[in-house]
Design a protein around this motif. Sequence first.
Motif, PDB file in Angstrom:
ATOM      1  N   THR A 275     -19.275   3.399   7.822  1.00 42.41           N
ATOM      2  CA  THR A 275     -19.544   4.578   7.076  1.00 42.41           C
ATOM      3  C   THR A 275     -19.245   4.581   5.669  1.00 42.41           C
ATOM      4  N   PHE A 276     -20.142   5.147   4.898  1.00 41.84           N
ATOM      5  CA  PHE A 276     -19.860   5.010   3.407  1.00 41.84           C
ATOM      6  C   PHE A 276     -19.294   6.485   2.763  1.00 41.84           C
ATOM      7  N   PRO A 277     -19.001   6.178   1.579  1.00 37.99           N
ATOM      8  CA  PRO A 277     -18.631   4.996   0.888  1.00 37.99           C
ATOM      9  C   PRO A 277     -17.416   3.976   1.291  1.00 37.99           C
ATOM     10  N   ARG A 278     -17.550   2.706   1.275  1.00 38.22           N
ATOM     11  CA  ARG A 278     -16.629   1.859   1.836  1.00 38.22           C
ATOM     12  C   ARG A 278     -16.373   0.707   0.620  1.00 38.22           C
ATOM     13  N   VAL A 279     -15.125   0.456   0.829  1.00 35.14           N
ATOM     14  CA  VAL A 279     -14.576  -0.877   0.081  1.00 35.14           C
ATOM     15  C   VAL A 279     -14.928  -2.017   1.217  1.00 35.14           C
ATOM     16  N   PRO A 280     -15.838  -2.774   1.307  1.00 33.96           N
ATOM     17  CA  PRO A 280     -16.100  -3.941   2.103  1.00 33.96           C
ATOM     18  C   PRO A 280     -15.059  -4.832   2.122  1.00 33.96           C
ATOM     19  N   GLY A 281     -15.268  -5.904   2.984  1.00 29.91           N
ATOM     20  CA  GLY A 281     -14.328  -7.112   3.264  1.00 29.91           C
ATOM     21  C   GLY A 281     -13.500  -7.207   4.558  1.00 29.91           C
ATOM     22  N   ILE A 282     -14.010  -8.068   5.474  1.00 30.58           N
ATOM     23  CA  ILE A 282     -13.264  -8.224   6.680  1.00 30.58           C
ATOM     24  C   ILE A 282     -11.986  -9.142   6.632  1.00 30.58           C
ATOM     25  N   GLU A 283     -11.660  -9.808   5.368  1.00 26.46           N
ATOM     26  CA  GLU A 283     -10.555 -10.734   5.414  1.00 26.46           C
ATOM     27  C   GLU A 283      -9.835 -10.518   3.962  1.00 26.46           C
ATOM     28  N   ALA A 284      -8.698 -11.038   3.543  1.00 25.73           N
ATOM     29  CA  ALA A 284      -7.983 -11.063   2.473  1.00 25.73           C
ATOM     30  C   ALA A 284      -6.874 -11.851   2.558  1.00 25.73           C
ATOM     31  N   VAL A 285      -6.398 -12.387   1.348  1.00 23.84           N
ATOM     32  CA  VAL A 285      -4.862 -13.315   1.421  1.00 23.84           C
ATOM     33  C   VAL A 285      -4.173 -12.466  -0.010  1.00 23.84           C
ATOM     34  N   GLY A 286      -2.897 -12.659   0.575  1.00 27.85           N
ATOM     35  CA  GLY A 286      -2.114 -11.927  -0.569  1.00 27.85           C
ATOM     36  C   GLY A 286      -0.560 -11.807  -0.178  1.00 27.85           C
ATOM     37  N   VAL A 287       0.161 -10.890  -0.874  1.00 25.12           N
ATOM     38  CA  VAL A 287       1.754 -10.732  -0.589  1.00 25.12           C
ATOM     39  C   VAL A 287       1.927  -9.285  -0.040  1.00 25.12           C
ATOM     40  N   VAL A 288       2.640  -8.992   0.821  1.00 22.05           N
ATOM     41  CA  VAL A 288       2.981  -7.985   1.320  1.00 22.05           C
ATOM     42  C   VAL A 288       3.692  -6.999  -0.057  1.00 22.05           C
ATOM     43  N   ASP A 289       3.014  -5.727  -0.299  1.00 22.41           N
ATOM     44  CA  ASP A 289       3.360  -4.925  -1.404  1.00 22.41           C
ATOM     45  C   ASP A 289       4.377  -4.071  -0.624  1.00 22.41           C
ATOM     46  N   THR A 290       4.048  -3.397   0.370  1.00 24.75           N
ATOM     47  CA  THR A 290       4.816  -2.246   0.953  1.00 24.75           C
ATOM     48  C   THR A 290       4.591  -2.186   2.525  1.00 24.75           C
ATOM     49  N   ASP A 291       5.692  -2.112   3.411  1.00 26.13           N
ATOM     50  CA  ASP A 291       5.772  -1.857   4.895  1.00 26.13           C
ATOM     51  C   ASP A 291       6.577  -0.719   5.009  1.00 26.13           C
ATOM     52  N   PRO A 292       6.187   0.368   5.316  1.00 24.12           N
ATOM     53  CA  PRO A 292       6.994   1.614   5.506  1.00 24.12           C
ATOM     54  C   PRO A 292       7.974   1.229   6.842  1.00 24.12           C
ATOM     55  N   ASP A 293       7.635   0.183   7.646  1.00 34.30           N
ATOM     56  CA  ASP A 293       8.463   0.219   8.878  1.00 34.30           C
ATOM     57  C   ASP A 293       9.469  -0.936   8.540  1.00 34.30           C
ATOM     58  N   GLY A 294       9.343  -1.517   7.330  1.00 34.50           N
ATOM     59  CA  GLY A 294      10.438  -2.577   7.025  1.00 34.50           C
ATOM     60  C   GLY A 294      10.334  -3.760   7.732  1.00 34.50           C
ATOM     61  N   LEU A 295       9.354  -4.056   8.461  1.00 30.56           N
ATOM     62  CA  LEU A 295       9.405  -5.233   9.176  1.00 30.56           C
ATOM     63  C   LEU A 295       8.987  -6.662   8.606  1.00 30.56           C
ATOM     64  N   LEU A 296       8.044  -6.270   7.515  1.00 26.97           N
ATOM     65  CA  LEU A 296       7.708  -7.365   6.605  1.00 26.97           C
ATOM     66  C   LEU A 296       8.423  -7.196   5.376  1.00 26.97           C
TER      67      LEU A 296
END
Length: 335
Positions: free
Chosen positions: A62-83
């Motif tokens: 569906t559009f509009p869409r930010v494409p991209g089926i992969e990415a690498v980086g760092v965890v910014d926020t995990d609401p569940d606190g597991l990462l």
Amino acid sequence: MATVAGTMRAVVLDAPGPPEALRVRRIPMPEPGPGRVRIKVEAFGLNRSELHTRLGLAEGVTFPRVPGIEAVGVVDTDPDGLLEPGQQVAALMGGMGRVFDGGYAEYTVVPRTQIVPFRSALPWDVLGALPETLQTAYGSLTTGLDLHAGQALLIRGGTSALGLAAAALAKDQGATVLATTRDPARLDFLAAHGVDHPLLDDGKVADQVRAVFPDGVDGALELVGTPTLPDTLAATRVHGTVCFTGMLSNQWIVKDFYPVSYLPSGVRLTAYAGDAADLPAPVLQRCLDRVATGDLTLGPIHVYALDEIADAHRDLEKGHHVGKLVVRTTADSSP
């Protein structure tokens, strides 16, 4: 460039179109809910899947869409606190860039199930080249082909990023590798990458394969698509396996498929389309460690800035480069 007042820079595709349809905009920062994690994206690889999305060939987008089926980086926020914040991660598949916004952005929010953690001092552009390509190559050779040491493997589409990764993993496993290219100038490149038998794809690769292995290869990885699939099947021995994984030709439908006449007797045809769960964290970590020591080389990397996304897609579509195309979201390549 830093985020401004809860916004971020991202590549947005409003509708299928030419490379210029990919536009860098400032959009609201995505907020993660339960079971989802926000990642600060450092780099992302380009894939045929995103080309299919841009060309309007992908289903369920569906559009509009930010494409991209992969990415690498760092965890910014995990609401569940597991990462923990700052944990290095790869994110891939699971609807990224299709049913929800993907990795072509400074930040992305993904289900935790699509995340594979790792630790590495490799530059981000190198890390960005690996997750999806590695997952697909590893899954194709294991789940798709059940390849073993001592077997012979044909890779149809050998100079693609996926073809190069599959060749490296197969050689590391102890297989004999044959790989094709349509460009005579790239035969020496394949040999330098460790391919035992580089083959010029003249449409009749099966004859060349059987000149080396009269009974045919044990396994074949089809990365070009349905136009070359019959010839790839003909190159494979009785009880051998062909795994259909890639569609470099953008053709993946076999018209009027009649198995008895299409499939050589006794040759098995499988397919592979994996997910993040098919790339276990120990497998990713081992490959990263071997890349860092120089024991594993998955092919060249060509790096672009976020604002060069249209140029990167143009090069992807035209096949201007051998290897993986990677976009860095910032100028700093340090992990």
